[in-house]
Design a protein around this motif. Structure first.
Motif, PDB file in Angstrom:
ATOM      1  N   ALA A  10       0.822  -1.216   0.000  1.00 23.21           N
ATOM      2  CA  ALA A  10       0.000   0.000   0.000  1.00 23.21           C
ATOM      3  C   ALA A  10       0.852   1.261   0.000  1.00 23.21           C
ATOM      4  CB  ALA A  10      -0.921  -0.009   1.214  1.00 23.21           C
ATOM      5  N   ALA A  11       2.080   1.146   0.516  1.00 21.52           N
ATOM      6  CA  ALA A  11       2.952   2.328   0.623  1.00 21.52           C
ATOM      7  C   ALA A  11       4.050   2.308  -0.437  1.00 21.52           C
ATOM      8  CB  ALA A  11       3.563   2.378   2.019  1.00 21.52           C
ATOM      9  N   SER A  12       3.778   1.662  -1.577  1.00 21.50           N
ATOM     10  CA  SER A  12       4.822   1.526  -2.605  1.00 21.50           C
ATOM     11  C   SER A  12       5.327   2.875  -3.093  1.00 21.50           C
ATOM     12  CB  SER A  12       4.299   0.697  -3.778  1.00 21.50           C
ATOM     13  OG  SER A  12       3.131   1.300  -4.334  1.00 21.50           O
ATOM     14  N   ALA A  13       4.425   3.853  -3.210  1.00 21.90           N
ATOM     15  CA  ALA A  13       4.849   5.180  -3.665  1.00 21.90           C
ATOM     16  C   ALA A  13       5.780   5.828  -2.640  1.00 21.90           C
ATOM     17  CB  ALA A  13       3.628   6.060  -3.918  1.00 21.90           C
ATOM     18  N   GLN A  14       5.435   5.715  -1.362  1.00 20.98           N
ATOM     19  CA  GLN A  14       6.258   6.299  -0.310  1.00 20.98           C
ATOM     20  C   GLN A  14       7.622   5.607  -0.227  1.00 20.98           C
ATOM     21  OE1 GLN A  14       3.097   5.483  -0.068  1.00 20.98           O
ATOM     22  NE2 GLN A  14       1.978   7.322   0.599  1.00 20.98           N
ATOM     23  N   ILE A  15       7.631   4.271  -0.431  1.00 19.08           N
ATOM     24  CA  ILE A  15       8.898   3.535  -0.418  1.00 19.08           C
ATOM     25  C   ILE A  15       9.792   3.996  -1.553  1.00 19.08           C
ATOM     26  CG2 ILE A  15       9.948   1.255  -0.724  1.00 19.08           C
ATOM     27  CD1 ILE A  15       7.525   0.081   0.742  1.00 19.08           C
ATOM     28  N   ALA A  16       9.194   4.172  -2.752  1.00 12.95           N
ATOM     29  CA  ALA A  16       9.971   4.644  -3.901  1.00 12.95           C
ATOM     30  C   ALA A  16      10.576   6.013  -3.604  1.00 12.95           C
ATOM     31  CB  ALA A  16       9.082   4.706  -5.136  1.00 12.95           C
ATOM     32  N   SER A  17       9.815   6.866  -2.904  1.00 11.28           N
ATOM     33  CA  SER A  17      10.310   8.190  -2.547  1.00 11.28           C
ATOM     34  C   SER A  17      11.484   8.096  -1.569  1.00 11.28           C
ATOM     35  CB  SER A  17       9.184   9.026  -1.944  1.00 11.28           C
ATOM     36  OG  SER A  17       9.652  10.305  -1.563  1.00 11.28           O
ATOM     37  N   ILE A  18      11.385   7.186  -0.596  1.00  9.91           N
ATOM     38  CA  ILE A  18      12.480   6.998   0.375  1.00  9.91           C
ATOM     39  C   ILE A  18      13.754   6.564  -0.340  1.00  9.91           C
ATOM     40  CG2 ILE A  18      13.290   5.542   2.286  1.00  9.91           C
ATOM     41  CD1 ILE A  18      10.388   5.472   3.290  1.00  9.91           C
ATOM     42  N   LEU A  19      13.634   5.594  -1.245  1.00 11.28           N
ATOM     43  CA  LEU A  19      14.810   5.090  -1.952  1.00 11.28           C
ATOM     44  C   LEU A  19      15.429   6.173  -2.834  1.00 11.28           C
ATOM     45  CD1 LEU A  19      13.592   1.488  -2.968  1.00 11.28           C
ATOM     46  CD2 LEU A  19      14.774   2.226  -0.887  1.00 11.28           C
ATOM     47  N   THR A  20      14.572   6.985  -3.481  1.00 12.91           N
ATOM     48  CA  THR A  20      15.075   8.065  -4.331  1.00 12.91           C
ATOM     49  C   THR A  20      15.831   9.095  -3.504  1.00 12.91           C
ATOM     50  OG1 THR A  20      13.298   7.779  -5.936  1.00 12.91           O
ATOM     51  CG2 THR A  20      14.417   9.918  -5.903  1.00 12.91           C
ATOM     52  N   GLU A  21      15.235   9.523  -2.386  1.00 12.41           N
ATOM     53  CA  GLU A  21      15.878  10.543  -1.552  1.00 12.41           C
ATOM     54  C   GLU A  21      17.169  10.011  -0.921  1.00 12.41           C
ATOM     55  OE1 GLU A  21      15.143  13.538  -1.641  1.00 12.41           O
ATOM     56  OE2 GLU A  21      13.200  13.395  -2.648  1.00 12.41           O
ATOM     57  N   PHE A  22      17.195   8.714  -0.635  1.00 17.13           N
ATOM     58  CA  PHE A  22      18.406   8.110  -0.057  1.00 17.13           C
ATOM     59  C   PHE A  22      19.553   8.188  -1.056  1.00 17.13           C
ATOM     60  CE2 PHE A  22      20.992   4.178   0.462  1.00 17.13           C
ATOM     61  CZ  PHE A  22      21.534   4.439   1.713  1.00 17.13           C
ATOM     62  N   THR A  23      19.298   7.790  -2.309  1.00 19.63           N
ATOM     63  CA  THR A  23      20.360   7.841  -3.316  1.00 19.63           C
ATOM     64  C   THR A  23      20.702   9.281  -3.696  1.00 19.63           C
ATOM     65  OG1 THR A  23      18.697   7.525  -5.060  1.00 19.63           O
ATOM     66  CG2 THR A  23      19.837   5.568  -4.250  1.00 19.63           C
ATOM     67  N   ASN A  24      19.696  10.171  -3.696  1.00 18.93           N
ATOM     68  CA  ASN A  24      19.973  11.583  -3.980  1.00 18.93           C
ATOM     69  C   ASN A  24      20.912  12.191  -2.942  1.00 18.93           C
ATOM     70  OD1 ASN A  24      18.359  11.545  -6.236  1.00 18.93           O
ATOM     71  ND2 ASN A  24      16.581  12.520  -5.252  1.00 18.93           N
TER      72      ASN A  24
END
Length: 427
Positions: free
Chosen positions: A75-89
């Motif tokens: 259900a939180a796939s969008a939020q997880i994708a955001s976490i991974l993006t911000e982590f690599t950024n």
């Protein structure tokens, strides 16, 4: 307790007060069982088996908890994708291999290990913090389980690290220049001088009177301290060993009408207790975790969240609990080498006096349970008394006087017995 080697009571020695490795190894010894069923101290190490158990342990989730995480993370796939993006950024890189839980768990592990909590993230990671906060709103249970996984695996790693390489910083005991042994709380143990003082105190004495009678070719009756006797195999009752080439059981010296009395006196009886250094809450000091062992014992092979063994090498039923392989003496009862006399009445007196001349050396096995004297420190026949009017012969044994000066770190006390520990149920 069978331990002919004896307990090394010189806990520290020398001008640098190094801990005696032999003493720490005594405290760290696994228990075993002799062929006669007697508990004995072995040569393998408690800390080594514990370390190997931790090496085969993982923290896992029950099916219900795993389904909760999967459902909420989907259900939180969008939020997880955001976490991974911000982590690599932010310049973050993933570990290899990834932990159980994948990239999301890896991000949480790295952040918690560095900052202690998500709330401590610096302002430079505000975008990453916002992404985690959005995830938490959708997956409140899942984030708690992710954090539980981090804390459990972090504690497991700390225990493994501290036991793999003991040091001054993690509570190890220095046994030589830059050499350390895993901690056994020696600060709670008496000093070598205190132990020596207790061992030299004659008032701390225990006496034991044994009588054997009604001999047959197969058995003899044993009474202890005048109590009602019971039958024991004559071959197992008493074994007298005069070196490798001559060993005898009591049938050599007795007949059906014989009686044999044995008097033992243990002087300087002293009690010594110890415990492995407990793993501190922050994991910086210590190595032993009773709660972790409890989870391993109770949850392995079950649908449960917690620590579990994942190895065909170990069987929890054989490892834990009374009689289990993971065992040690938590209390030693020691004394000076016991004094012993044996009186033979109505037996083969001439054989007794011919074998047991003054100065002869021997070790004596009593009922397959414990040995008086050993291969390296046999007892000497100090006196043979044939003056009794009833024709009995009394042989007095004593431990041989040491020749020369024995360094304190090599001196040993006689182990009378002890209190075993079978974790996690009987720590």
């Amino acid at each position: 307790m069978s331990y002919p080697a004896g307990f090394n009571y010189g806990i520290t020695y020398g001008p640098n007060a190094y801990y005696n490795a032999a003493t720490l190894q005594d405290l760290d010894s696994l228990l075993g069982t002799s062929s006669s069923g007697q508990l004995q101290i072995g040569t393998d190490r408690f800390s080594t088996l514990y370390r190997n158990i931790l090496g085969a342990t993982i923290f896992g989730f029950s099916k219900a908890d795993q389904e909760t995480m999967n459902k909420e993370d989907t259900a939180a796939s969008a939020q997880i994708a955001s976490i991974l993006t911000e982590f690599t950024n932010a310049g973050g890189t993933y570990t290899n291999p990834l932990p159980l839980g994948g990239k999301l768990q890896d991000v949480f592990d790295q952040l918690l290990a560095r900052y202690g909590s998500f709330e401590n993230l610096p302002d430079s990671l505000s975008a990453l913090y916002s992404a985690i906060a959005s995830y938490k709103e959708v997956a409140a249970n899942s984030i708690l389980l992710h954090r539980k996984y981090f804390e459990a695996t972090d504690r497991l790693k700390a225990a493994r690290a501290n036991i793999m390489k003991a040091s001054a910083a993690n509570g190890g005991e220095e046994i030589g220049p830059g050499q350390f042994y895993v901690g056994y709380t020696p600060d709670k143990l008496p000093s070598a001088n205190q132990l020596l003082g207790q061992l030299q105190t004659d008032s701390n004495a225990v006496s034991l009177h044994l009588e054997l009678s009604n001999f047959s070719s197969k058995s003899t009756d044993l009474s202890v301290g005048g109590k009602v006797g019971f039958s024991v195999p004559v071959m197992d009752a008493v074994g007298i060993n005069f070196g490798a080439s001559s060993s005898y059981d009591l049938s050599t010296y007795t007949s059906s009408s014989s009686t044999v009395t044995i008097d033992l006196k243990y002087k300087g009886v002293t009690i010594i207790s110890s415990a492995p250094t407990a793993l501190a809450p922050d994991g910086t000091v210590g190595w032993y975790d009773e709660q972790m062992l409890g989870e391993i014992a109770s949850k392995t092979g079950k649908d449960a969240t917690g620590y579990q063994l994942h190895s065909s090498e170990f069987n929890v039923d054989e490892l834990f609990g009374e009689g289990g392989k993971l065992s040690r003496l938590k209390t030693f009862v020691v004394s000076r080498q016991p004094e012993m006399s044996m009186t033979f009445k109505g037996g083969n007196a001439s054989k007794v006096t011919s074998d047991m001349k003054v100065g002869a050396t021997a070790s004596v096995d009593l009922f397959g349970l414990f040995r008086v004297g050993s291969a390296s420190a046999n007892y000497s026949v100090n006196k043979v008394d044939t003056s009794s009017s009833d024709g009995s012969v009394t042989v007095t044994f004593g431990s041989p006087e040491p020749s020369g000066t024995i360094p304190i770190e090599q001196q040993v006390a006689y182990v009378m017995g002890g209190v075993p520990s079978y974790p996690p149920n009987e720590p």
